[in-house]
Motif scaffolding. Structure first.
Motif, short mmCIF file in Angstrom:
data_model
loop_
_atom_site.label_atom_id
_atom_site.label_comp_id
_atom_site.label_asym_id
_atom_site.label_seq_id
_atom_site.Cartn_x
_atom_site.Cartn_y
_atom_site.Cartn_z
N ASP A 1 -10.12 61.48 43.72
CA ASP A 1 -10.94 62.05 44.80
C ASP A 1 -10.09 62.90 45.73
O ASP A 1 -10.49 63.97 46.17
N ALA A 2 -8.90 62.40 46.03
CA ALA A 2 -8.07 63.10 47.01
C ALA A 2 -7.37 64.32 46.42
O ALA A 2 -7.22 65.34 47.10
N PHE A 3 -6.92 64.24 45.17
CA PHE A 3 -6.05 65.31 44.65
C PHE A 3 -6.58 66.01 43.40
O PHE A 3 -5.97 66.98 42.94
N LEU B 1 4.93 63.07 46.90
CA LEU B 1 5.45 63.42 45.57
C LEU B 1 5.05 64.83 45.18
O LEU B 1 5.87 65.62 44.70
N LEU B 2 3.79 65.15 45.39
CA LEU B 2 3.31 66.50 45.03
C LEU B 2 4.10 67.56 45.79
O LEU B 2 4.45 68.61 45.24
N ALA B 3 4.43 67.26 47.05
CA ALA B 3 5.18 68.23 47.85
C ALA B 3 6.59 68.45 47.29
O ALA B 3 7.17 69.53 47.47
N THR B 4 7.14 67.46 46.60
CA THR B 4 8.47 67.65 46.02
C THR B 4 8.41 68.20 44.59
O THR B 4 9.43 68.40 43.95
N GLY B 5 7.19 68.38 44.06
CA GLY B 5 7.06 68.93 42.71
C GLY B 5 6.84 67.90 41.62
O GLY B 5 6.76 68.24 40.44
N VAL B 6 6.77 66.62 42.00
CA VAL B 6 6.45 65.58 41.00
C VAL B 6 4.93 65.51 40.91
O VAL B 6 4.25 65.17 41.89
N THR B 7 4.39 65.84 39.74
CA THR B 7 2.94 66.00 39.64
C THR B 7 2.28 64.90 38.81
O THR B 7 1.07 64.95 38.58
N SER B 8 3.07 63.94 38.34
CA SER B 8 2.49 62.85 37.53
C SER B 8 2.92 61.49 38.05
O SER B 8 4.06 61.30 38.46
N VAL B 9 1.98 60.57 37.99
CA VAL B 9 2.27 59.19 38.41
C VAL B 9 1.71 58.24 37.37
O VAL B 9 0.76 58.57 36.65
N ILE B 10 2.30 57.06 37.27
CA ILE B 10 1.72 56.00 36.45
C ILE B 10 1.46 54.80 37.35
O ILE B 10 2.33 54.39 38.13
N LEU B 11 0.24 54.28 37.27
CA LEU B 11 -0.20 53.24 38.21
C LEU B 11 -0.18 51.85 37.59
O LEU B 11 -0.58 51.67 36.44
N PHE B 12 0.24 50.91 38.41
CA PHE B 12 0.18 49.49 38.06
C PHE B 12 -0.58 48.76 39.15
O PHE B 12 -0.24 48.90 40.33
N GLY B 13 -1.57 47.99 38.76
CA GLY B 13 -2.36 47.26 39.74
C GLY B 13 -1.86 45.82 39.89
O GLY B 13 -1.43 45.20 38.93
N VAL B 14 -1.92 45.33 41.12
CA VAL B 14 -1.58 43.93 41.39
C VAL B 14 -2.83 43.28 41.99
O VAL B 14 -3.17 43.54 43.14
N PRO B 15 -3.53 42.45 41.18
CA PRO B 15 -4.81 41.91 41.64
C PRO B 15 -4.61 40.69 42.55
O PRO B 15 -3.55 40.07 42.52
#
Ligand code: PBG
Length: 326
Positions: free
Chosen positions: A107-109, A67-81
């Motif tokens: 940590d990564a980005f 995503l970052l490589a295409t210019g999308v710099t934001s994400v929204i996360l949903f967890g599945v427990p």
């Protein structure tokens, strides 16, 4: 007699059309919703959202990198427990899947990526409601606020840049803002799902996160009624007063009037969520060869921006960003 105005002059070439375009759609205006599931060894396809998966921690990082490589710099996360309970305690556990995923992405980005965390408990409760359920089956607003404060702190401690309360409890933004202030988190952005309608368009999402509302129930007791327009302003103003930095309208296409109202009435950024059902309808029709998915997606998301949204949460984020950079 020739007409004085000849609007077609301004449509003659692509370059002229771009010059006079009133609305732009840039990859940085798009937020990608991503699902991360606990205990998976391989990403798992989500049938109701073609092209999307429940991620493992590894595949989640790969997806964000792409995503970052295409210019999308934001994400929204949903967890599945893996396990759920009555209150949804995995939503605020320090090693709950969403918290682990947030930490791994930061940590990564680092600050290259804006990590938003959906703040709700429905993915974590056995009954599938967004809060504490009373014995009569209704949702207890004020008891739920205490849970949301705990979820917010867990998400922020894990590194979330933005928390996005989506449960539509009255006072949820205030409760979260004061919990954050009490713990010294002054920088956290709150994106309020301010005008969230009780919609039939969330179906594919519920399949994606494995949520089934007990007894075939619905959320009409706490999400907005689609008949109402002015109520959205009341909701959004209350959220801003309670400390929301940005407000969201959801779904998008069926509520463009609401997007437009909030844009003009408020001074904060307005977001819109092009939800799972909106994505799935386009994809399903395209699979049958009835419409061109990319063209329709571009048209719809441009319409959401034109109505006044500063940014859009959409399952089309990656494919549109790739298309826009072509
Ligand atoms: C609640 C939440 C939902 C969505 C986002 N956050 C589901 C609901 O309210 O039932 C729906 C998103 C979509 O349909 O894409 N955690």
């Amino acid at each position: 007699m020739f007409p004085a105005q000849r609007p077609r002059r301004l449509r003659r070439t692509p370059a002229i059309r771009r010059l006079v375009a009133e609305t732009s759609l840039d990859p940085s205006d798009l937020v990608a919703p991503l699902f991360v599931a606990e205990g998976l060894s391989e990403p798992q396809a989500i049938l109701s959202l073609p092209g999307h998966v429940q991620h493992t921690l590894d595949s989640l990082r790969d997806e964000v990198k792409a995503l970052l490589a295409t210019g999308v710099t934001s994400v929204i996360l949903f967890g599945v427990p893996l396990s759920k309970d009555e209150l949804g305690s995995e939503a605020w556990s320090g090693d709950g899947i969403a918290q682990v995923a947030i930490r791994s992405l930061k940590d990564a980005f680092g600050d290259e990526v804006v990590v938003m965390a959906d703040l709700c408990v429905d993915e974590y409760t056995t009954h599938g409601h967004c809060g504490v359920v009373r014995s009569d089956g209704s949702v207890d607003n004020d008891a739920t606020l205490e849970l949301y404060a705990k979820v917010a702190l867990a998400q922020v401690e894990a590194g979330a840049d933005v928390v996005a309360p989506s449960g539509m409890m009255d006072g949820q933004v205030g409760a979260i803002r004061s919990a954050l202030e009490d713990h010294g988190y002054q920088e956290t952005i709150i994106l309020a799902y301010a005008a969230k309608y009780a919609s039939g368009l969330y179906g594919p999402f519920r399949e994606a996160v494995g949520v089934e509302i007990v007894g075939g129930g619905n959320r009409k007791g706490y999400q907005q009624d689609s008949s109402n327009r002015r109520e959205a302003l009341l909701e959004a103003r209350a959220d801003v007063e309670q400390g929301a930095d940005m407000v969201m309208v959801k779904p998008a296409m069926t509520y463009l009037d609401i997007v437009s109202d909030l844009k003009f009435a408020l001074d904060v950024p307005v977001a819109a969520y092009h939800v799972s059902g909106e994505y799935a309808m386009v994809k399903a029709a395209a699979e049958r060869g009835w419409i061109d998915a990319t063209a329709v997606a571009l048209e719809q998301l441009t319409a959401v921006r034109r109505a006044g949204a500063d940014f859009v949460l959409t399952y089309f984020a990656r494919e549109l960003a790739e298309e826009l950079s072509r």
